[in-house]
Design an enzyme around this catalytic site. Structure first.
Site, PDB file in Angstrom:
ATOM      1  N   CYS A  89       0.812  -1.224   0.000  1.00 28.16           N
ATOM      2  CA  CYS A  89       0.000   0.000   0.000  1.00 28.16           C
ATOM      3  C   CYS A  89       0.841   1.269   0.000  1.00 28.16           C
ATOM      4  O   CYS A  89       0.304   2.374  -0.122  1.00 28.16           O
ATOM      5  CB  CYS A  89      -0.953   0.001   1.192  1.00 28.16           C
ATOM      6  SG  CYS A  89      -2.136  -1.364   1.148  1.00 28.16           S
ATOM      7  N   HIS A 340      -8.991   4.210  -1.718  1.00 30.53           N
ATOM      8  CA  HIS A 340      -7.658   3.623  -1.614  1.00 30.53           C
ATOM      9  C   HIS A 340      -7.322   2.769  -2.833  1.00 30.53           C
ATOM     10  O   HIS A 340      -7.143   1.549  -2.726  1.00 30.53           O
ATOM     11  CB  HIS A 340      -7.584   2.798  -0.322  1.00 30.53           C
ATOM     12  CG  HIS A 340      -6.239   2.226  -0.015  1.00 30.53           C
ATOM     13  ND1 HIS A 340      -5.058   2.759  -0.476  1.00 30.53           N
ATOM     14  CD2 HIS A 340      -5.889   1.123   0.736  1.00 30.53           C
ATOM     15  CE1 HIS A 340      -4.039   2.034  -0.039  1.00 30.53           C
ATOM     16  NE2 HIS A 340      -4.513   1.033   0.685  1.00 30.53           N
TER      17      HIS A 340
END
Length: 393
Positions: A89, A340
């Site tokens: 991430c 995201h």
């Protein structure tokens, strides 16, 4: 080191909306932001010596070789050297730091950084498997999902410090309220603390004790920035510079750490960036941080020294991290509400901070932002990236 960092500046940026987008893949998302970032910087492709691309991939689509996709979608960029990074991430920040290294070393006059991800066209079980692969599968696959790993941290935190349901709900509600003002956000709805506090048909348990409102969403999107050296940046209409930046890693498996709730890698990266900038938390006017789950934001408060261990919830009770608080956190809505799309996230966070610093954040704009910090992490605070930024002009 500080002098070199002062020479690397953000001179242009671009950002798609985040959410369920019509673009069929990464190529189209990257094309949307690449040329727009160059135009925003006031330069053309001939000024770019490196393209640094952040795409997580991990089975989220059949197309690989993502570095070359930027040139495929934007032909004037096809002959420029391009690389692709992946760091879970934190993939977007890894791409950005790669570009900074090239510019600060003098190997590139300017670099284009593109972070992108197309997630919503992938079946749910495949998305779950891709996200879980950012954990240490040998020791953590039994949890069944990446959300369940953070749920385990939430249970350990509650066992040590007491139930935090209200604190997690306040984080979710804060970030959703902030996203109302962000035209790029995936969800622009103020959900309120009460809704975020209680499991319901509309807010089910994802991994006990985490509810849907505690978890960032599956999103498509892209963001791009131009990182320029002094000669190129001098001609820009405005720019943002790094005062400090740092990367720190931690053990991949949470049970290989001395204390899984300490987020030691996050602490080291954040404080190293502050030290290089010569500032402390009290000198910051904004923090864009990695709230993949509300429990992550809570643990980051404590890792960053904003509150003692077990006391992160007091910041929320006092309004410390609200947009009118002492240190506004995730004024963009954060990953929680902005969305995201993994490869885009770290780049997006820097764009959100840069917009605030130069007064171009529109309805999101805070009254005064002199210095901003960005924190982006890969895995469960495994790969940790921190930046301290200010407007150069």
């Amino acid at each position: 080191m500080t002098a070199q960092i002062a020479g690397a500046q953000l001179t242009g940026w671009a950002h798609t909306p985040f959410g369920r987008l019509a673009a069929p893949g990464v190529e189209e998302l990257a094309a949307e932001v690449a040329s727009a970032a160059l135009a925003d910087a006031g330069i053309d492709a001939s000024a770019i010596d490196l393209i640094s691309v952040g795409v997580f991939g991990a089975g989220l689509g059949r197309q690989s070789f993502h570095a070359a996709l930027v040139g495929a979608g934007t032909p004037e960029l096809a002959a420029i050297p391009a690389v692709r990074t992946e760091n879970a991430c934190a993939t977007g920040s890894a791409a950005l730091f790669t570009a900074l290294d090239a510019v600060e070393s003098g190997r590139a006059r300017a670099a284009l950084v593109v972070g992108a991800e197309k997630m919503t066209s992938t079946p749910g079980d495949e998305i779950g498997a891709a996200l879980l692969s950012a954990g240490h599968l040998r020791t953590e696959e039994h949890h069944g999902s990446f959300a369940a790993i953070f749920a385990e941290l939430a249970r350990r935190y509650a066992a040590r410090y007491g139930d935090q349901r209200r604190a997690l709900a306040r984080i979710a509600a804060k970030n959703h309220a902030n996203a109302v003002h962000n035209p790029y956000a995936h969800v622009r709805r103020d959900l309120g603390v009460e809704f975020c506090s209680v499991a319901s048909e509309r807010n089910p348990v994802v991994a006990d004790p985490l509810l849907r409102t505690d978890c960032s969403m599956v999103s498509d999107g892209a963001a791009a920035v131009v990182v320029a050296g002094p000669d190129v940046a001098r001609a820009a209409r405005r720019s943002v510079r790094w005062l400090g930046r740092a990367q720190a890693n931690d053990a991949m498996a949470i049970d290989a750490r001395t204390d899984a709730l300490e987020f030691d890698g996050a602490r080291r990266a954040f404080h190293a960036a502050l030290a290089e900038a010569g500032v402390g938390p009290a000198d910051l006017d904004l923090l864009e941080t990695h709230d993949c789950f509300t429990q992550a934001e809570l643990l980051q408060y404590e890792a960053f020294g904003l509150a003692p261990p077990g006391k992160g919830g007091t910041l929320l009770e006092d309004g410390y991290t609200e947009r009118d608080g002492v240190l506004p956190v995730n004024v963009s809505g954060g990953l929680k509400a902005k969305g995201h799309p993994i490869g885009a996230t770290g780049v997006s966070q820097h764009v959100m901070a840069a917009m605030q610093l130069v007064g171009e954040a529109g309805d999101m704009q805070l009254p005064r932002v002199g210095r901003a910090a960005v924190f982006n992490m890969g895995g469960v605070a495994v790969a940790n990236y921190a930046s301290v930024l200010e407007a150069a002009r």
